[in-house]
Design an enzyme around this catalytic site. Structure first.
Site, short mmCIF file in Angstrom:
data_model
loop_
_atom_site.label_atom_id
_atom_site.label_comp_id
_atom_site.label_asym_id
_atom_site.label_seq_id
_atom_site.Cartn_x
_atom_site.Cartn_y
_atom_site.Cartn_z
CE1 TYR A 52 13.14 1.97 22.92
CE2 TYR A 52 13.70 0.81 24.93
CZ TYR A 52 12.76 1.26 24.03
OH TYR A 52 11.43 1.02 24.27
CB CYS A 53 17.04 7.17 21.09
SG CYS A 53 18.56 6.92 20.14
CG PHE A 54 13.99 5.43 15.61
CD1 PHE A 54 12.85 4.63 15.72
CD2 PHE A 54 14.59 5.55 14.37
CE1 PHE A 54 12.33 3.97 14.62
CE2 PHE A 54 14.07 4.90 13.26
CZ PHE A 54 12.95 4.10 13.38
#
Length: 363
Positions: A90-92
């Site tokens: 995941y990223c933000f």
């Protein structure tokens, strides 16, 4: 991946591709940080985005993360993915950074690695919601007792408990700091929410140690703390001599050894760090101790440290431990417990407390 509850209940390994500064601000217990962009990349690309828009920012990102840098980052993702085939990334926001990471990983290695829909932001929002709603279903019992009673040790022998001090990496008093730093407030809240979510899958009754709102520099979430503050109280009574022994062991012997271990066995550096920890902890309560009592404790502590530096023995620390425990902490505790009498449901020795908790279905 959009089943966030299952993700946290199953302790799914998490590949966090955000920048290191974002990871340090807040993370999850099973997450490892292998960023797409480092902190300098993030600043430069963010500035370009504000000045020239998304296309220009993407072009700069592809320029900065290319060649050997790109290869190293993909290699880190591949190692994580092969070690944790059941994981997710995941990223933000679950957007561009995680899509690029996912795409590069597949192109370079052939690995299809799922990403979290909504990214860190969705996961954090989910856990914050748990911290608001789960306390209403919780049936807490709070274990109290004077400083040095061994409450944390007692909790660790039971099943239906939650170690808040362990999550906070702090023992909850002026001398409660650990050699390693506390987590960020956000990381602490995330870990607390996950533990509550997991514990309440099977039973609503849980035992907690009696804590103030603050544990070191961290604070308990308001909804959760309010629930604990209203909970039935069980008082564990331990003889003063045993309390002094427990405090000496934890705050002197164990902590001194932990500082040495942190410095890779370097006794001299470990002792210097331990000395700084003790004297700094004493400084925190100087005003509450008062001038004369502070000077008395300081003198005992300095003498004990001098003896420890000379021959490695720690028995001289008993003097200041006993004084500060009986003369400083006990009066404060007696005052605090006097305000909680209406919540007190049982008082007894550790064995009697264990039997009582068993009889009411907490352990």
């Amino acid at each position: 991946m959009d089943d966030l509850q299952a993700l946290f209940l199953r302790d799914v390994p998490l590949l966090d591709v955000r920048a290191p500064v974002e990871f340090h601000e807040g993370a999850f217990p099973t997450a490892q940080n292998h960023p797409l962009m480092d902190d300098a990349d993030r600043v430069a690309i963010g500035t370009r985005y504000k000045q020239q828009g998304q296309d220009a920012a993407i072009a700069l990102g592809l320029q900065r993360v290319s060649g050997e840098v790109k290869a190293q980052r993909v290699a880190a993702w591949e190692q994580f993915a092969r070690e944790h085939p059941d994981g997710v990334l995941y990223c933000f926001r679950g957007g561009l950074r995680s899509r690029i990471s996912q795409q590069w990983l597949f192109e370079q290695t052939g690995l299809h690695y799922p990403r979290v829909k909504g990214g860190y932001k969705a996961m954090r929002r989910f856990l914050l919601n748990q911290l608001e709603t789960l306390p209403a279903t919780l049936q807490p019992v709070v274990l109290s007792g004077r400083t040095g009673s061994g409450k944390t040790r007692f909790l660790q022998t039971l099943q239906r408990t939650m170690d808040l001090e362990g999550l906070a990496n702090h023992r909850g008093s002026a001398f409660g700091g650990q050699p390693t730093p506390q987590p960020s407030q956000i990381s602490f809240e995330n870990a607390l929410a996950i533990q509550l979510l997991r514990a309440l899958q099977t039973q609503s009754a849980l035992l907690f140690e009696d804590e103030s709102r603050m544990i070191g520099s961290l604070h308990l979430p308001e909804t959760f703390f309010t629930r604990l503050r209203e909970a039935p109280l069980v008082l564990m009574q331990v003889a003063d001599a045993e309390r002094v022994e427990i405090s000496y062991q934890e705050y002197v012997v164990d902590t001194s050894a932990a500082f040495t271990a942190l410095h890779h066995g370097d006794v001299e550096r470990g002792f210097a760090a331990f000395s700084g920890y003790l004297l700094g902890s004493l400084d925190k309560i100087q005003r509450r101790l008062g001038g004369a009592r502070h000077q008395a404790v300081l003198k005992m502590m300095q003498q004990a440290l001098a003896i420890q530096a000379r021959d490695g023995t720690t028995q001289a620390h008993y003097d200041w431990v006993r004084l500060i425990l009986l003369d400083y902490y006990d009066p404060m505790y007696d005052y605090q417990i006097s305000k909680k009498q209406e919540r007190l449901v049982f008082s007894g020795s550790p064995a009697e407390v264990r039997d009582y908790l068993s009889s009411v279905g907490v352990v």
